[in-house]
Design an enzyme around this catalytic site. Structure first.
Site, mmCIF file in Angstrom:
data_model
loop_
_atom_site.group_PDB
_atom_site.id
_atom_site.type_symbol
_atom_site.label_atom_id
_atom_site.label_comp_id
_atom_site.label_asym_id
_atom_site.label_seq_id
_atom_site.Cartn_x
_atom_site.Cartn_y
_atom_site.Cartn_z
ATOM 1 C CG ASP A 1 -16.748 -97.598 26.829
ATOM 2 O OD1 ASP A 1 -15.569 -97.271 26.594
ATOM 3 O OD2 ASP A 1 -17.061 -98.348 27.776
ATOM 4 C CG HIS B 1 -9.383 -92.305 21.189
ATOM 5 N ND1 HIS B 1 -10.463 -92.812 21.867
ATOM 6 C CD2 HIS B 1 -8.318 -92.426 22.033
ATOM 7 C CE1 HIS B 1 -10.070 -93.214 23.077
ATOM 8 N NE2 HIS B 1 -8.776 -92.996 23.191
ATOM 9 C CG LEU C 1 -28.434 -82.391 16.188
ATOM 10 C CD1 LEU C 1 -29.394 -83.295 16.960
ATOM 11 C CD2 LEU C 1 -27.342 -83.234 15.520
HETATM 12 C C1 FPP Z 1 -14.113 -94.156 25.257
HETATM 13 O O1 FPP Z 1 -13.501 -95.298 24.679
HETATM 14 C C2 FPP Z 1 -13.945 -92.972 24.399
HETATM 15 C C3 FPP Z 1 -13.353 -91.806 24.764
HETATM 16 C C4 FPP Z 1 -12.794 -91.573 26.102
HETATM 17 C C5 FPP Z 1 -13.163 -90.705 23.817
HETATM 18 C C6 FPP Z 1 -14.291 -90.422 22.875
HETATM 19 C C7 FPP Z 1 -13.762 -89.631 21.747
HETATM 20 C C8 FPP Z 1 -14.120 -89.754 20.450
HETATM 21 C C9 FPP Z 1 -15.188 -90.654 19.997
HETATM 22 C C10 FPP Z 1 -13.394 -88.992 19.393
HETATM 23 C C11 FPP Z 1 -13.819 -87.639 18.995
HETATM 24 C C12 FPP Z 1 -15.023 -87.027 19.563
HETATM 25 C C13 FPP Z 1 -15.476 -85.797 19.220
HETATM 26 C C14 FPP Z 1 -16.733 -85.300 19.834
HETATM 27 C C15 FPP Z 1 -14.745 -84.924 18.284
HETATM 28 P P1 FPP Z 1 -12.365 -96.070 25.490
HETATM 29 O O2 FPP Z 1 -11.029 -95.535 25.068
HETATM 30 O O3 FPP Z 1 -12.648 -96.007 26.943
HETATM 31 O O4 FPP Z 1 -12.543 -97.539 24.942
HETATM 32 P P2 FPP Z 1 -12.232 -98.893 25.741
HETATM 33 O O5 FPP Z 1 -13.260 -98.995 26.823
HETATM 34 O O6 FPP Z 1 -12.413 -99.936 24.671
HETATM 35 O O7 FPP Z 1 -10.821 -98.818 26.246
#
Ligand code: FPP
Length: 254
Positions: A24, A41, A135
């Protein structure tokens, strides 16, 4: 005596075998830099690579990452599109490296909502790495903990209807076999980055005896050192699994 298969008897925990992470803070990381959320992201995908490498180096058995929840479809359409593209390009870009590093890829979740290209690539990535012995990297995509429990209940009900399972044989142990990750080691350590302290419908069934660890670090900044800090906190805890502290100490010295 509990019939619960999820009650491990060994409490020695210097290193977790199975770690799950809610990644997050991507959006906030970007906002702090006046960048679009999607830049967060992209940077988050780099942190995924760092943490996977760290888990390989530390001989962790399983890493489960919450990449896209069932609820993430509610985000702006453009952000969802960019996230989907990011999964595909990250997978395509990383698969060779993961394979060489002996990583076995697994995907959990309801993938029917994904594009045929992404579904196809998910299958190919799993097939390509299925014999790897290092892993196990589990990517939870369009996953929800409640969905997991419901899909398990549906499979169990189908087995009861077909006469393959008697309702009286349905215990938490037999039910566990229908849930995602049933063939993998129990989930030892749950980490959530980004400062929020909630589960957000992640591995609800699997979290029964898991140690929870919350980090203020935003996911794009997450490092191997942060992972070590979480593992050190894990190692300092006494896992009791319902026993008293004294019983745990006796078991450890037996
Ligand atoms: C939450 O942060 C994150 C996500 C919903 C997406 C996670 C995706 C990645 C880390 C990229 C690629 C992953 C893989 C496995 C290829 P948020 O957007 O909710 O952050 P915020 O709470 O600050 O708004």
């Amino acid at each position: 005596m509990s019939d619960d298969v999820q009650t491990p008897r060994v409490a020695s925990n210097w290193r977790p075998r199975h770690i799950a992470i809610v990644m997050d803070g991507n959006g906030r990381w970007a906002q702090q830099r006046s960048l679009p959320r999607t830049a967060g992201h992209r940077e988050g995908a780099k942190a995924v690579r760092r943490v996977v490498e760290a888990c390989v180096e530390r001989d962790i058995a399983v890493l489960t990452l919450f990449a896209f929840s069932s609820e993430n479809w509610c985000r702006p359409r453009r952000e969802v599109e960019i996230l989907m593209n990011l999964f595909l390009t990250t997978l395509r870009g990383e698969i060779r490296r993961l394979d060489v590093a002996n990583v076995r890829l697994r995907f959990i979740g309801d993938h029917r909502a994904f594009s045929p290209t992404l579904q196809d690539y998910i299958r190919k990535a799993e097939q390509r790495t299925m014999r790897n012995t290092g892993l196990t990297l589990v990517i939870a995509a369009n996953y929800g903990g409640r969905w997991d429990i419901v899909q398990a209940a549906k499979q169990a009900a189908a087995d009861v209807a077909a006469g393959r399972l008697s309702p009286s044989d349905l215990t938490s142990e037999t039910f566990h076999r229908y849930t995602c990750l049933a063939d993998l080691p129990e989930l030892d350590l749950f980490i959530r980055t980004g400062g929020e302290q909630r589960i957000s419908n992640f591995l609800l069934w699997q979290l029964a005896y898991t140690e929870l660890y919350f980090s203020e670090r935003l996911w794009p900044d997450y490092s191997a050192g942060d992972l070590d800090a979480a593992c050190a906190a894990f190692a300092s805890r006494q896992r009791r699994f319902g026993q008293t502290g004294e019983q745990v100490m006796q078991d450890q010295h037996a």
